[in-house]
Every structure is written in structure tokens, then in C-alpha cells.
Write a protein that holds these residues in place. Structure first.
Motif, PDB file in Angstrom:
ATOM      1  N   TRP A 110       0.827  -1.207   0.000  1.00  0.00           N
ATOM      2  CA  TRP A 110       0.000   0.000   0.000  1.00  0.00           C
ATOM      3  C   TRP A 110       0.863   1.259   0.000  1.00  0.00           C
ATOM      4  O   TRP A 110       0.520   2.259  -0.654  1.00  0.00           O
ATOM      5  CB  TRP A 110      -0.938   0.004   1.206  1.00  0.00           C
ATOM      6  CG  TRP A 110      -2.231  -0.678   0.930  1.00  0.00           C
ATOM      7  CD1 TRP A 110      -2.653  -1.889   1.379  1.00  0.00           C
ATOM      8  CD2 TRP A 110      -3.296  -0.167   0.112  1.00  0.00           C
ATOM      9  NE1 TRP A 110      -3.903  -2.183   0.887  1.00  0.00           N
ATOM     10  CE2 TRP A 110      -4.341  -1.146   0.115  1.00  0.00           C
ATOM     11  CE3 TRP A 110      -3.480   1.002  -0.615  1.00  0.00           C
ATOM     12  CZ2 TRP A 110      -5.522  -0.966  -0.584  1.00  0.00           C
ATOM     13  CZ3 TRP A 110      -4.662   1.184  -1.325  1.00  0.00           C
ATOM     14  CH2 TRP A 110      -5.664   0.205  -1.298  1.00  0.00           C
ATOM     15  N   ALA A 111       1.974   1.237   0.734  1.00  0.00           N
ATOM     16  CA  ALA A 111       2.852   2.413   0.750  1.00  0.00           C
ATOM     17  C   ALA A 111       3.410   2.691  -0.645  1.00  0.00           C
ATOM     18  O   ALA A 111       3.446   3.845  -1.096  1.00  0.00           O
ATOM     19  CB  ALA A 111       3.991   2.186   1.746  1.00  0.00           C
ATOM     20  N   LEU A 133      -2.884   3.192  -7.326  1.00  0.00           N
ATOM     21  CA  LEU A 133      -3.424   2.477  -6.169  1.00  0.00           C
ATOM     22  C   LEU A 133      -3.662   1.000  -6.462  1.00  0.00           C
ATOM     23  O   LEU A 133      -3.669   0.181  -5.542  1.00  0.00           O
ATOM     24  CB  LEU A 133      -4.726   3.133  -5.713  1.00  0.00           C
ATOM     25  CG  LEU A 133      -4.591   4.563  -5.173  1.00  0.00           C
ATOM     26  CD1 LEU A 133      -5.957   5.121  -4.804  1.00  0.00           C
ATOM     27  CD2 LEU A 133      -3.664   4.591  -3.939  1.00  0.00           C
ATOM     28  N   ALA A 134      -3.870   0.660  -7.744  1.00  0.00           N
ATOM     29  CA  ALA A 134      -4.075  -0.752  -8.085  1.00  0.00           C
ATOM     30  C   ALA A 134      -2.861  -1.607  -7.736  1.00  0.00           C
ATOM     31  O   ALA A 134      -2.982  -2.827  -7.535  1.00  0.00           O
ATOM     32  CB  ALA A 134      -4.390  -0.880  -9.584  1.00  0.00           C
ATOM     33  N   LEU A 135      -1.700  -0.980  -7.620  1.00  0.00           N
ATOM     34  CA  LEU A 135      -0.489  -1.742  -7.307  1.00  0.00           C
ATOM     35  C   LEU A 135      -0.544  -2.384  -5.922  1.00  0.00           C
ATOM     36  O   LEU A 135       0.248  -3.283  -5.627  1.00  0.00           O
ATOM     37  CB  LEU A 135       0.741  -0.829  -7.392  1.00  0.00           C
ATOM     38  CG  LEU A 135       1.075  -0.285  -8.782  1.00  0.00           C
ATOM     39  CD1 LEU A 135       2.247   0.683  -8.705  1.00  0.00           C
ATOM     40  CD2 LEU A 135       1.410  -1.440  -9.722  1.00  0.00           C
ATOM     41  N   ALA A 136      -1.458  -1.936  -5.070  1.00  0.00           N
ATOM     42  CA  ALA A 136      -1.566  -2.541  -3.745  1.00  0.00           C
ATOM     43  C   ALA A 136      -1.944  -4.018  -3.829  1.00  0.00           C
ATOM     44  O   ALA A 136      -1.668  -4.787  -2.902  1.00  0.00           O
ATOM     45  CB  ALA A 136      -2.595  -1.782  -2.902  1.00  0.00           C
ATOM     46  N   VAL A 155      -3.941  -6.714 -12.141  1.00  0.00           N
ATOM     47  CA  VAL A 155      -3.310  -5.417 -11.903  1.00  0.00           C
ATOM     48  C   VAL A 155      -2.560  -4.963 -13.146  1.00  0.00           C
ATOM     49  O   VAL A 155      -2.565  -3.770 -13.489  1.00  0.00           O
ATOM     50  CB  VAL A 155      -2.358  -5.509 -10.691  1.00  0.00           C
ATOM     51  CG1 VAL A 155      -1.475  -4.267 -10.590  1.00  0.00           C
ATOM     52  CG2 VAL A 155      -3.159  -5.682  -9.415  1.00  0.00           C
ATOM     53  N   LEU A 156      -1.930  -5.907 -13.840  1.00  0.00           N
ATOM     54  CA  LEU A 156      -1.254  -5.579 -15.098  1.00  0.00           C
ATOM     55  C   LEU A 156      -2.245  -4.999 -16.100  1.00  0.00           C
ATOM     56  O   LEU A 156      -1.965  -3.989 -16.768  1.00  0.00           O
ATOM     57  CB  LEU A 156      -0.604  -6.845 -15.656  1.00  0.00           C
ATOM     58  CG  LEU A 156       0.240  -6.692 -16.921  1.00  0.00           C
ATOM     59  CD1 LEU A 156       1.547  -5.973 -16.597  1.00  0.00           C
ATOM     60  CD2 LEU A 156       0.541  -8.064 -17.523  1.00  0.00           C
ATOM     61  N   ALA A 157      -3.409  -5.623 -16.199  1.00  0.00           N
ATOM     62  CA  ALA A 157      -4.431  -5.134 -17.136  1.00  0.00           C
ATOM     63  C   ALA A 157      -4.956  -3.769 -16.721  1.00  0.00           C
ATOM     64  O   ALA A 157      -5.132  -2.864 -17.564  1.00  0.00           O
ATOM     65  CB  ALA A 157      -5.577  -6.145 -17.213  1.00  0.00           C
ATOM     66  N   VAL A 158      -5.215  -3.587 -15.417  1.00  0.00           N
ATOM     67  CA  VAL A 158      -5.763  -2.315 -14.941  1.00  0.00           C
ATOM     68  C   VAL A 158      -4.779  -1.173 -15.171  1.00  0.00           C
ATOM     69  O   VAL A 158      -5.151  -0.094 -15.667  1.00  0.00           O
ATOM     70  CB  VAL A 158      -6.139  -2.429 -13.452  1.00  0.00           C
ATOM     71  CG1 VAL A 158      -6.469  -1.053 -12.866  1.00  0.00           C
ATOM     72  CG2 VAL A 158      -7.325  -3.360 -13.271  1.00  0.00           C
ATOM     73  N   THR A 159      -3.524  -1.375 -14.806  1.00  0.00           N
ATOM     74  CA  THR A 159      -2.537  -0.300 -14.984  1.00  0.00           C
ATOM     75  C   THR A 159      -2.311   0.010 -16.463  1.00  0.00           C
ATOM     76  O   THR A 159      -2.097   1.171 -16.834  1.00  0.00           O
ATOM     77  CB  THR A 159      -1.206  -0.699 -14.316  1.00  0.00           C
ATOM     78  OG1 THR A 159      -0.772  -1.985 -14.814  1.00  0.00           O
ATOM     79  CG2 THR A 159      -1.359  -0.788 -12.802  1.00  0.00           C
ATOM     80  N   GLY A 160      -2.339  -1.038 -17.323  1.00  0.00           N
ATOM     81  CA  GLY A 160      -2.202  -0.774 -18.759  1.00  0.00           C
ATOM     82  C   GLY A 160      -3.364   0.029 -19.302  1.00  0.00           C
ATOM     83  O   GLY A 160      -3.175   0.984 -20.074  1.00  0.00           O
ATOM     84  N   TYR A 171       2.494   0.942 -14.636  1.00  0.00           N
ATOM     85  CA  TYR A 171       2.512  -0.246 -15.485  1.00  0.00           C
ATOM     86  C   TYR A 171       3.855  -0.968 -15.385  1.00  0.00           C
ATOM     87  O   TYR A 171       3.900  -2.198 -15.406  1.00  0.00           O
ATOM     88  CB  TYR A 171       2.231   0.148 -16.939  1.00  0.00           C
ATOM     89  CG  TYR A 171       2.155  -1.049 -17.863  1.00  0.00           C
ATOM     90  CD1 TYR A 171       1.048  -1.886 -17.850  1.00  0.00           C
ATOM     91  CD2 TYR A 171       3.212  -1.365 -18.714  1.00  0.00           C
ATOM     92  CE1 TYR A 171       0.980  -2.997 -18.664  1.00  0.00           C
ATOM     93  CE2 TYR A 171       3.148  -2.477 -19.540  1.00  0.00           C
ATOM     94  CZ  TYR A 171       2.026  -3.285 -19.504  1.00  0.00           C
ATOM     95  OH  TYR A 171       1.974  -4.401 -20.318  1.00  0.00           O
ATOM     96  N   LEU A 172       4.960  -0.236 -15.250  1.00  0.00           N
ATOM     97  CA  LEU A 172       6.265  -0.871 -15.090  1.00  0.00           C
ATOM     98  C   LEU A 172       6.320  -1.694 -13.802  1.00  0.00           C
ATOM     99  O   LEU A 172       6.864  -2.802 -13.779  1.00  0.00           O
ATOM    100  CB  LEU A 172       7.364   0.192 -15.086  1.00  0.00           C
ATOM    101  CG  LEU A 172       7.588   0.939 -16.404  1.00  0.00           C
ATOM    102  CD1 LEU A 172       8.641   2.027 -16.237  1.00  0.00           C
ATOM    103  CD2 LEU A 172       7.999  -0.027 -17.513  1.00  0.00           C
TER     104      LEU A 172
END
Length: 375
Positions: free
Chosen positions: A15-16, A52-55, A64-69, A87-88
Motif C-alpha cells: 500500500w505504501a 493504487l491498483a499496485l496494492a 493489476v497488469l491489465a488495470v494499470t495498462g 505499469y512498469l
């Protein structure tokens, strides 16, 4: 418990990172955008959502890969010239989790979609759109993120393989040691015990043929030889086969009491409570406690009577062995190897053992072994 704490720490760390990435994307966008149109607000929302999706990248790396892309393509369409940092991170997490094919497919799609998104924003011509797309997601950074994820995945796999190899090596060494102990026991004890057993049986046979009364001590030696042979055979079999099923347990306690009676000790056995299944280790420990206690009574206590009581409780098994021997609180015997062995067995199972002279004379051994029962 330690695994739970590490999981909490990992969640907090995720989350951080997600919040920091989202804040970085928003600050970068705010430094370049001066308007506050509806489309801009939509772009800010996509920037925040992508970060925030990276959490959730550990639990669901491919989503998460799809959401960030999609978020990267979305805010490029809204006119935000912001690098696809989220995305990275997602590429790194997905490759680390082993989803290389999905990552390559998603990355090719995003690389193809970014120039189209820049054109769709209406702010750039074709050349500028491709330049902006290249700035948003550099191919070198994309490869570096994937390579970092793959390198860490390989390192973790090698560490797991090394741990598994160490466990297998330790297990193999333990097996070799068990076989070595079995051979030593067989070579050193089997022959001697067999001689004792055969000689005792011959003496009993000769005495009976002559019509003489066989001494109780000789009968006890004969029975002890037979029992020692059975015990040694079972122990050797357990060592060779690594069979955790104990050769002796609760069902054989009455035999111990009968054997004590055969040598002249007035021994009684009382079983209380509702009998239920107990773990094999507990059953074996009860047998060894009763065996060692009755042996000590016969050898050292000068007792006439002994009582064995086994109490089945819902969550424990209690054992009481009392005798009327000569022990008193003022003349407490020095604990021997047998008593130390009993204490080690009980402690290993999380139980309690009390062995001491009774106030009215005699000796008492009391043990309580926890029993985990399945409903």
C-alpha cells in the motif's frame, strides 16, 4: 504467527508503494496541466487508480497488469503526457509471479495502443503521438522491469530448490543414521538377548522335566527375555521402515500389569473416563511410563502393592502409578536414566510429569498428556 505478521508487513509495504506511485503520477500531471475540465478530472482519476491498483499486485498480478495498462492508455487519451510508471511496477510483479506470456501479450498491446491514444487526444499529430507514446513507456524500461522480475523469480526458485535439497539431504542422513543404529542394535543386543531367552527357557524346561517347582524369578527372566526380543524386533523394524506406528501402546498396558503380578507384585489397573482414540505418540508414552514405573517398583521400591490408574479426559490423558514402598520425602531417590527419559517424553508432548515420594510412604508418578481430538 510469524507468517501472519510478515503478510501484514508485506501488505502495508504494498500500500505504501501504491500510494507513493499514485502521488507521483498526480504531482507530475498537475505540474503539466493547468485546466480542470471534465476530461482532465477523468485523467486524474485514472492516474490515481493506476497507482493504487499496485496494492493488489501480489495477490492478483495479471488483473493489476491489465488495470494499470488500461489506465495508462486512458490518461494518454485524456491528454496527460505522464510516464506509465505504475505499469512498469505491474510488469515487474507479473513476471516475478511467473506470468511471462501474459506480460508479453499485455505489453505489446499497450505499446501499440499508446500512440493511438495520443492521436485520439487530438493534441498531437502522428509524429508527436509516437514520440509521446515512446516517452510514456520506454521499451528499455519495460525490458528492464521484466528482467528484474524474472531475475528475482529465478533467485527465489533457486532458494526454494536449495532449501528442498537441504531437507532431502537431512532426511537421507537421518535414514542412514537410523539404519546404522538398527545394525548396531542388532549386532550388539540381539545375540545376547537370544542367549538369555534360550537359557531361561532351557532352565524352565529342565526344572519341569525333573518335577521341580520353577522359581518365580526364573519365570520372570523367561518372560522378560521374550518381551525384550519382541521389543527389539519391533524397534529394529521401526528404525528400518521409518514406521511411526508404535509397536506398544495403551492396549498393551494390561500386559505390563500382569507381568508385574507374575513376579509377586500385587498390581492393579484402573481405567476411568470415556475411552477415546489418542495420538500414537501419546499411547506409546503412556506405555513407557507404566513400564518404567513398574520396573522401578519391582527393582528398587521393596513394595508389596502397586496401582496404575489411567484417566481419559476430554482434552488430556492422566496417568497415576503409586506404590507402598519404602520411599519417603526424607529419603528421596536420585533420579535415574529411566525417570529422566520419562520426563523427556512427557515434555516433548507438551505434558507435565511429577515423580516423588508420597507423604504417607511410597512413591508416586503422575503424568498428564494433552490430547488433541478432532470433532
Amino acid at each position: 504467527m510469524s507468517t501472519g505478521r510478515s503478510g501484514v508487513r508485506a501488505g502495508v509495504r504494498d500500500w505504501a508503494i501504491a500510494v507513493c506511485v499514485a502521488a507521483t503520477l498526480l504531482v507530475t500531471a498537475l505540474s503539466e496541466q493547468n485546466s480542470a475540465t471534465g476530461l482532465d478530472l477523468f485523467g486524474y482519476a485514472l492516474l490515481a487508480a493506476g497507482g493504487l491498483a499496485l496494492a493488489a499486485r501480489r495477490r492478483a498480478p495479471v488483473p493489476v497488469l491489465a488495470v494499470t495498462g488500461l489506465c495508462a492508455v486512458g490518461y494518454q487519451t485524456a491528454g496527460f503526457d505522464v510516464p506509465a510508471v505504475a505499469y512498469l511496477f505491474a510488469v515487474y510483479a507479473a513476471v516475478r509471479a511467473g506470468h511471462r506470456t501474459a506480460t508479453v501479450a499485455a505489453s505489446v498491446t499497450v505499446l501499440a495502443a499508446l500512440p493511438l491514444a495520443a492521436l485520439a487526444s487530438g493534441l498531437h499529430d502522428t509524429g508527436e503521438a509516437f514520440a509521446q507514446a515512446r516517452g510514456a513507456l520506454e521499451l528499455a524500461w519495460l525490458i528492464a522491469a521484466g528482467a528484474a522480475g524474472e531475475a528475482l523469480r529465478q533467485a527465489e526458485r533457486r532458494a526454494e530448490e536449495a532449501e528442498r535439497t537441504r531437507e532431502e539431504t537431512a532426511r537421507r542422513r537421518a535414514d542412514e543414521e537410523r539404519l546404522h543404529i538398527a545394525r548396531e542394535l542388532h549386532d550388539s543386543l540381539t545375540h545376547q538377548i537370544s542367549i538369555i531367552k534360550v537359557q531361561a527357557e532351557v532352565a524352565v524346561h529342565v526344572a519341569r522335566r525333573r518335577g521341580e517347582q520353577v522359581p518365580e524369578a526364573l519365570l520372570a527372566i523367561q518372560e522378560a527375555g521374550r518381551e525384550a526380543t519382541r521389543e527389539l524386533r519391533a524397534t529394529l523394524q521401526a528404525l528400518r521402515d521409518d514406521d511411526m506406528t508404535p509397536p506398544r501402546g495403551l492396549d498393551h498396558v494390561p500386559e505390563l500389569v500382569e507381568r508385574a503380578r507374575a513376579i509377586g507384585l500385587d498390581a492393579t489397573l484402573t481405567i476411568e473416563g470415556r475411552r477415546h482414540d489418542v495420538p500414537a505418540a501419546v499411547s506409546r508414552t503412556v506405555y513407557r511410563i507404566v513400564q518404567e514405573s513398574l520396573t522401578n517398583i519391582a527393582r528398587h521400591a521393596a513394595a508389596a502393592t502397586a496401582s496404575v490408574r489411567i484417566d481419559y479426559r476430554p482434552d488430556a490423558l492422566a496417568i497415576h502409578i503409586d506404590d507402598d514402598g519404602e520411599a519417603t520425602p526424607d529419603t528421596a531417590p536420585v533420579p535415574g536414566v529411566g525417570l529422566l527419559g520419562m520426563r523427556e517424553r512427557v515434555t516433548a508432548l507438551g505434558g507435565r510429569l511429577r515423580a516423588e515420594p508420597r507423604s504417607g510412604g511410597g512413591f508416586t508418578v503422575q503424568a498428564e498428556l494433552p490430547v488433541e481430538r478432532t470433532s
